[in-house]
Design a protein around this motif. Structure first.
Motif, short mmCIF file in Angstrom:
data_model
loop_
_atom_site.label_atom_id
_atom_site.label_comp_id
_atom_site.label_asym_id
_atom_site.label_seq_id
_atom_site.Cartn_x
_atom_site.Cartn_y
_atom_site.Cartn_z
N GLN A 156 42.30 7.77 49.67
CA GLN A 156 42.11 8.03 48.25
C GLN A 156 43.16 8.98 47.67
N SER A 158 37.47 19.69 52.67
CA SER A 158 38.55 18.90 52.11
C SER A 158 39.88 19.40 52.64
N ASN A 202 36.10 3.05 53.33
CA ASN A 202 36.07 4.10 52.31
C ASN A 202 34.72 4.08 51.58
N HIS A 252 47.12 12.38 48.25
CA HIS A 252 46.05 11.83 49.07
C HIS A 252 45.28 12.97 49.76
N TYR A 253 43.96 12.79 49.87
CA TYR A 253 43.09 13.80 50.48
C TYR A 253 42.12 13.13 51.44
N VAL A 254 41.62 13.94 52.38
CA VAL A 254 40.48 13.57 53.22
C VAL A 254 39.39 14.60 52.98
N GLN A 303 43.87 11.60 44.55
CA GLN A 303 43.15 12.39 43.57
C GLN A 303 43.84 12.33 42.22
N TYR A 350 36.61 9.96 49.68
CA TYR A 350 37.82 10.43 50.36
C TYR A 350 37.66 10.28 51.88
N LYS A 353 45.04 8.46 54.98
CA LYS A 353 44.13 8.82 53.90
C LYS A 353 44.04 7.65 52.91
#
Length: 553
Positions: free
Chosen positions: A234, A137, A206, A242-244, A236, A179, A232
């Motif tokens: 999504q 992540s 996604n 935003h995260y990958v 959290q 993600y 990105k």
């Protein structure tokens, strides 16, 4: 063909015979070669047998160089090399034609791994090269921020054919968010810092499934692959960033075998010109000879590639033959023999073991062999693993659930969980939900940390006090409370949803506005009364309904 009388006239000189000029002489040489470059290799081989003149034309180096550099047309199976440095382009063209017949293999070795950011040490980039349930992540950022990672492959000269990524579905978070990046592109190089080729961005959906970027039929070779994740999808919950997150990266390729051929020589010359360090292949003792004799350095690199590719191809050949034999046993219904073969050959590659388990599962779903003479039950596949106390993968644990349903009074699943033979998994929980064994399903979901489905199992069990406890521990937002009551209405009935809403009021921590929406959804709102209170209305409704015994559905 002229008749006998016409031949006599030609011989007497009375009539001047008109002779048609061949097309390869009528057109300029460059134009004719350009026309021939659009033919397939098989068509060119047939053309050069027509006459000596066409044979000389087809042997042209310019023609074959254009074929080597040109992408194949629709329906043509061959690879092409735009950056060729070979002098014998005809030989290179035939090698590229045979190269597409080779079967690519997974070429990640993981000796060098680097990522632009990591959210937590347990979520490092090392997790993406194995079949474990962990993931990598990035840190939280804006939606347009890009992340990247670099992964080494089995040898510095490997033809990369495709790169696939599998975004991570965060089952431990409410809503089961995925993600994935918005898009990603791939770069290939001979060092971790310098990359000589970069693909066009590929748009990602996604969803937690493999998404492949194909490089084939272009020949792109190197020892390091860089993946750049652009954007990105999504956000959290909690920090609103935003995260990958990537669960698995799969790189398929063909290692250069080291034969002293025109294609391999061209590939090695290009790599040396792009900064490939021969010392990484042939040892530091030969580095001094590179500057003095480049040809000798190239030969040493080819010999080293021959040794490394020989070991790799031997291992791949063994795995392919083993999987072929196992697949044949599964197709014939000999599941226990297939399991014995997997355990006996010590197949530690979790990805391959999951593949074999998928074959058995497909067979199990395709036809129920229970009671048929001469065949085994598909669940017999995991018996050799259990006898040796070997820990099962997530896909193999599915068959233990099948065994447990066939023998419900023996407590097998509890025994195997305590012995750490079976891994609690979301897939096994889904199986128990289908079998209406909600308590065991909740145990699997809790062990694999899937709170959304833990709530579903508790709702189906009718244990609403535990539903309230789990909801309190998860610190659900107002919109999640509304969604939870709606799920109870859909999965059970309206009266149970009213009862749950009343328990949530007694537990406290729910806003008046949220309960007003809940009451409206349950059809107990009274907007005409100015002093109408949603808390009192839900409590009164809960007292009036007859719930009966709260038993599982």
């Amino acid at each position: 063909r002229p008749s006998a009388m016409e031949k006599l006239r030609y011989a007497s000189g009375g009539v001047e015979r008109k002779v048609k000029t061949p097309i390869h002489k009528a057109l300029p040489p460059q134009v004719f070669l350009h026309m021939l470059s659009f033919l397939r290799i098989g068509e060119l081989l047939r053309m050069e047998r027509v006459s000596k003149a066409l044979h000389r034309v087809v042997q042209s180096k310019t023609l074959w160089e254009g074929i080597v550099r040109r992408p194949p047309k629709h329906g043509e199976r061959r690879m092409y090399l735009p950056d060729t440095r070979a002098s014998h382009h005809r030989e290179v063209a035939f090698e590229l034609l045979s190269l597409c017949q080779k079967q690519p293999a997974e070429v990640i070795d993981g000796k060098y791994l680097w990522a632009s950011s990591t959210d937590h040490p347990s979520q490092s980039i090392e997790n993406v090269v194995s079949a474990n349930p962990k993931f990598w992540s990035s840190t939280g950022s804006e939606a347009a921020h890009s992340e990247s990672c670099v992964i080494s492959i089995v040898q510095p000269l490997t033809i990369v054919t495709s790169v696939s990524i599998k975004p991570y579905k965060a089952s431990y978070q409410l809503g089961l968010p995925c993600y994935a990046p918005r898009s990603f592109r791939v770069s290939v190089g001979f060092t971790p810092e310098d990359f000589h080729w970069t693909s066009e961005p590929m748009v990602c959906v996604n969803e937690p499934r493999f998404q492949e970027l194909k490089i084939n039929p272009r020949v792109v070779h190197g020892g390091y692959v860089k993946l750049e994740f652009v954007g990105k999808h999504q956000i959290q919950r909690g920090d609103e960033k935003h995260y990958v997150a990537i669960e698995r990266i799969r790189i398929m390729g063909i290692p250069v075998d080291g034969h002293e051929s025109a294609l391999n020589t061209s590939l090695v010359d290009f790599a040396l010109s792009r900064g490939l360090n021969p010392g990484s292949l042939v040892g530091e003792k030969s580095v001094s000879s590179v500057a003095q004799n480049p040809k000798e350095a190239r030969n040493e690199v080819l010999r080293a590639l021959w040794q490394t590719s020989k070991r790799f191809n031997s291992r791949m050949r063994f795995e392919r033959q083993l999987l072929k034999r196992i697949r044949g046993l599964i197709e014939r219904g000999k599941y226990m023999t297939a399991g014995v073969l997997v355990v006996g050959c010590q197949l530690h590659n979790m990805s391959l073991r999951n593949t074999v388990a998928s074959w058995v599962k497909e067979r199990h779903k395709a036809a129920d062999t229970k009671g048929q003479p001469g065949t085994e039950s598909p669940v017999a596949y995991v018996i050799p693993f259990i006898k040796r106390n070997a820990r099962l993968t997530h896909k193999e644990s599915y068959f233990v659930g099948v065994i447990d349903c066939l023998h419900p009074n023996e407590g097998l699943i509890t025994e195997y969980l305590e012995a750490r033979i079976v891994r609690p998994s979301e897939e096994l929980g889904d199986f128990y939900m289908q079998q209406k064994q909600y308590h065991k399903a909740g145990t699997m979901y809790q062990g694999s940390n899937v709170p959304d489905k833990v709530l579903d199992a508790l709702i189906m069990m009718g244990d609403f006090s535990k539903v309230v406890n789990v909801a309190t521990q998860l610190a659900l937002l107002d919109k999640d409370i509304v969604t939870l009551v709606q799920r109870v209405t859909k999965m059970r009935c309206r009266d149970d949803a009213v009862y749950l809403a009343n328990l949530l009021i007694e537990a406290g921590g729910v806003s008046r506005g949220t309960m007003k929406i809940v009451a409206e959804n349950l059809g107990i709102a009274n907007q005409n009364c100015p002093n109408w209170d949603p808390f009192d209305a839900i409590e009164d409704e809960a007292c009036s309904v007859d719930l009966g015994p709260l038993s599982p559905v």
